[in-house]
Structures are given as C-alpha cells and as structure tokens.
Design an enzyme around this catalytic site. Structure first.
Site, mmCIF file in Angstrom:
data_model
loop_
_atom_site.group_PDB
_atom_site.id
_atom_site.type_symbol
_atom_site.label_atom_id
_atom_site.label_comp_id
_atom_site.label_asym_id
_atom_site.label_seq_id
_atom_site.Cartn_x
_atom_site.Cartn_y
_atom_site.Cartn_z
ATOM 1 N N MET A 1 0.060 1.059 4.856
ATOM 2 C CA MET A 1 -0.709 1.506 6.004
ATOM 3 C C MET A 1 -1.788 0.491 6.337
ATOM 4 O O MET A 1 -2.349 -0.136 5.445
ATOM 5 C CB MET A 1 -1.327 2.863 5.661
ATOM 6 C CG MET A 1 -2.125 3.530 6.744
ATOM 7 S SD MET A 1 -2.752 5.128 6.139
ATOM 8 C CE MET A 1 -3.841 4.589 4.823
ATOM 9 N N HIS B 1 -2.923 -1.317 -3.099
ATOM 10 C CA HIS B 1 -4.071 -0.423 -2.894
ATOM 11 C C HIS B 1 -3.940 0.772 -3.833
ATOM 12 O O HIS B 1 -3.093 1.640 -3.635
ATOM 13 C CB HIS B 1 -4.118 0.053 -1.443
ATOM 14 C CG HIS B 1 -4.281 -1.058 -0.462
ATOM 15 N ND1 HIS B 1 -3.990 -0.918 0.886
ATOM 16 C CD2 HIS B 1 -4.695 -2.345 -0.615
ATOM 17 C CE1 HIS B 1 -4.235 -2.055 1.512
ATOM 18 N NE2 HIS B 1 -4.660 -2.938 0.622
ATOM 19 N N ASP C 1 -4.063 -4.819 6.280
ATOM 20 C CA ASP C 1 -4.496 -5.718 5.218
ATOM 21 C C ASP C 1 -3.390 -6.730 4.923
ATOM 22 O O ASP C 1 -2.223 -6.376 4.806
ATOM 23 C CB ASP C 1 -4.820 -4.910 3.958
ATOM 24 C CG ASP C 1 -5.433 -5.757 2.861
ATOM 25 O OD1 ASP C 1 -6.085 -6.757 3.182
ATOM 26 O OD2 ASP C 1 -5.267 -5.393 1.677
ATOM 27 N N SER D 1 0.851 -1.185 0.000
ATOM 28 C CA SER D 1 0.000 0.000 0.000
ATOM 29 C C SER D 1 0.888 1.237 0.000
ATOM 30 O O SER D 1 1.642 1.441 -0.953
ATOM 31 C CB SER D 1 -0.946 -0.034 1.214
ATOM 32 O OG SER D 1 -1.810 1.074 1.217
ATOM 33 N N THR D 2 0.857 2.035 1.049
ATOM 34 C CA THR D 2 1.645 3.273 1.099
ATOM 35 C C THR D 2 3.131 2.982 0.923
ATOM 36 O O THR D 2 3.710 2.207 1.673
ATOM 37 C CB THR D 2 1.424 3.990 2.446
ATOM 38 O OG1 THR D 2 0.025 4.186 2.645
ATOM 39 C CG2 THR D 2 2.148 5.320 2.478
#
Length: 387
Positions: free
Chosen positions: A285, A192, A288, A165-166
């Site tokens: 972040m 994401h 997940d 993600s991030t």
C-alpha cells in the site's frame, strides 16, 4: 465491513473509528470465530477485521472457514504486539490473510487509541476494499500506461534491495523460496512491519528458503548468500568502510509514514553500489520506494516490480510503474527466475561445496583476501569469486 473481536471495548472502538469515515460502512460485528463465519455468509462484507485470539473458534480457524467459501475476501488480522501474537499473525498471513494491524497498547487514552486505529487500519481497509472491487470487476478501472524508461545501463548487479508492504510477507516468501541456493547477490529487505514481528518474520523466512535470513543488526556485513530484514521501527541503510559494506540502523524520521521505509534503504544502496543496484518492489500500500527507484534509475540501476494481477495491493509497485521507473513488470511466479538470471550475470558466485576458492568481498572479489573474514553459514563456506 465486518469487525470480529471478543472484547466488546475493542470492537466498539474499531467500529466507531471505521464508522466515522464517510466512505466506510460497518455492516456488523461478531464476538468469536463461529459468529464471524456465519455473519460473513449473511452480510457479504468487502473486508473483515479479525481478532487473533477468541473463544470457540480462534482467528486462524475462522480465517480458514471464511476462505473456504470466499477465498478472495480480504481479511485483516487484529493482533497484539507480542511474540505469541506475531507468531499467530504470521501463520495467518501464510494462510491467506491480506494484512495485519497491531492492537493499540500503551496509548494512555481512548482518544489516542482511536487515533492509532484510524492511522493504521483505515488506509488498509480502503486499499483492500478497492483492490477487491478491481479484481472482481469484469471491466477493471483503466490506468494510464506506464511511461517508458530507458534501459538499465548493463552494469553487473551487485545487490538486491526488496521493498514490500501489504501482502508482502507471502510475496517475499514466494520469491525467496524460488531462488537457487547459489544466488550470488546480497539481499536487503524493507518490509513494513512492527518490532517483534520482524524478528519472527526473518526466522520464518530462514526456515523456508535456501539463503540465510536474519533480522538486520548494526554492523552486519552485507554479503552474498545472506538476506537482511530491516527491524521494526528502524530504518535500515547500507554504508561502505574499508571496502566492506555493512548495515546501519537508525530511528530517523518516518518516510512515507513508515519506519522501516524502502526509500532510505534504496538511496543508501545506490550510494554504495551505484548502477549495480537491483530493486524489487512487491505488493504494498502507498508509494514507498518510488523515489528510491528514481535514484536507482538515474544511476543506471535496474528496477523490477510485481504486476497488478498478482499483487494484493498494487500501490507501491504501481506507483513505480506509473512513474515510468520500472524496467520490468512481472507476475509473482516469474520474479525468482528473473532475479536468478540477473544474479548469474553479476559475475559473482556463492560456493557452497565447502572448498575455499575465492574471497568474500562485497562485489570486488578477485581471489585474494581483502580483510573481510570468510563466513560459514552452518557447515557451508560462502566464497565469492569473479568468473
């Protein structure tokens, strides 16, 4: 934090949303890139929210100037959901931006726009501001030691599932660039990312790494030499039929507030490959991927996570490690070599010399044709044989 946007309406909206949070202080606003560079020096914010398209100096130019003097300052790109916006944002991520948020469009009301910004932007600001304080501290906050996990059962790897993600776009780029051309495991990715962005992200990865990378489509065959990236706003899952593993897409409920999400992808891979699953959780972040990794560990699969020091945000990999589900916690620059070693132990081989010496069989190759057609990527034929 500093908000940068040439639209007075948008920077007021963002400032109002962020300023309403008890733990976030908006220290200033800038109307273009040049103004942003000056105010970063004057105000020393913990995070910058930076528009992409601005007069005088655009977001890319401002990002470069800001990082010349403050290379560790987290910058979140504020972009439109268009091909042009996606292209520029991906360039910004490759040049050091920490994350991005899509500008609210089609929400129908100011209240809905504010709700969208609060949902997407506030968690990122909090995560990145916290990460900066930990990185810059001489005494990092103590974390409980990860709970030991039983060693993987030693089954031959059959698929690599990546969750990120991030900070994930650049971390994933680094990992894929470092893999050898003959990397023998199929790779499936849940990053994401919204629609449009995933299409261009897959194209960018395809241009810089030795494997073939595409955005996943319904029915795509999962096979060695190929990387499938989950499309924005769809969950990617794997299923086996007549001995062939294929991608399936759906718009089921979000998991961990995300679609695509890592957990459903990992669970589906476990149901198809069992202990042959290798899961890699990169910077991101939230949490997940943690429950998917639990499923993989329970059947004897292997879980590798990125370490805290090299992560932009140690949320997803940290959640897995702290739950005692990680077999290995590695710095980003060591992950590709480790994955290459695991792939070599699979007993599979991707042949790129143009000779036909095996059948593509999703991990069950035995030198005979099994119904799955041989596939050529460019001029190279991909054949899989068991050593």
């Amino acid at each position: 934090m500093l908000v940068v946007d040439d639209s007075a309406l948008l920077w007021r909206l963002v400032s109002d949303v962020l300023g309403s949070a008890d733990d976030v202080e908006v220290c200033g606003a800038a109307v273009d890139g040049l103004d942003a560079v000056e105010k970063v020096e004057a105000l020393d914010p913990d995070v910058v929210v930076l528009d992409v398209e601005m007069p005088n100096l655009d977001g890319l130019g401002a990002l470069s100037r800001i990082h010349e003097s403050k290379p560790r300052l987290p910058v979140i790109m504020f972009s439109t959901l268009t091909e042009r916006g996606a292209t520029t944002t991906l360039k910004a991520l490759s040049r050091g931006a920490s994350d991005y948020v899509a500008k609210p469009t089609g929400t129908g009301s100011l209240a809905a726009s504010k709700a969208t910004v609060a949902e997407q932007l506030l968690p990122r600001v909090r995560a990145l501001a916290g990460a900066r304080k930990v990185v810059g501290s001489t005494a990092p906050a103590a974390r409980p030691a990860p709970v030991p996990v039983a060693a993987a059962q030693g089954a031959r790897p059959r698929v690599l599932v990546v969750a990120c993600s991030t900070g994930g776009p650049e971390a994933l780029s680094t990992v894929l660039r470092g893999l050898p051309p003959g990397f023998a495991l199929p790779v499936v990715v849940a990053q994401h990312m919204p629609p449009v962005f995933t299409t261009q992200f897959a194209q960018r990865l395809d241009s810089i790494c030795p494997l073939t990378v595409t955005e996943a489509a319904e029915g795509d065959v999962v096979e060695p030499g190929r990387v499938l990236v989950a499309p924005g706003d769809y969950h990617l899952r794997l299923s086996r039929s007549a001995g062939v593993v294929r991608a399936t897409l759906d718009q089921g409920p979000k998991e961990n507030f995300c679609r695509p999400a890592a957990d459903p992808l990992i669970r589906s891979a476990v149901s198809v490959y069992g202990a042959g699953v290798v899961v890699l959780v990169l910077t991101g972040m939230g949490s997940d991927g943690r429950e998917g990794c639990r499923s993989a560990s329970l059947v004897g699969g292997r879980v590798v996570v990125q370490d805290e020091a090299s992560s932009v945000v140690w949320g997803m990999p940290g959640a897995v490690a702290q739950a005692g589900l990680a077999h290995e916690v590695l710095p980003l620059n060591a992950i590709s070599a480790r994955l290459a070693t695991l792939a070599a132990a699979s007993g599979l081989r991707v042949n790129t010399n143009g000779h036909t010496n095996g059948a593509v069989t999703n991990g069950t190759a035995n030198g005979t044709t099994t119904g799955l057609p041989r596939t050529a990527f460019g001029s190279d034929r991909v054949d899989v044989i068991r050593r």
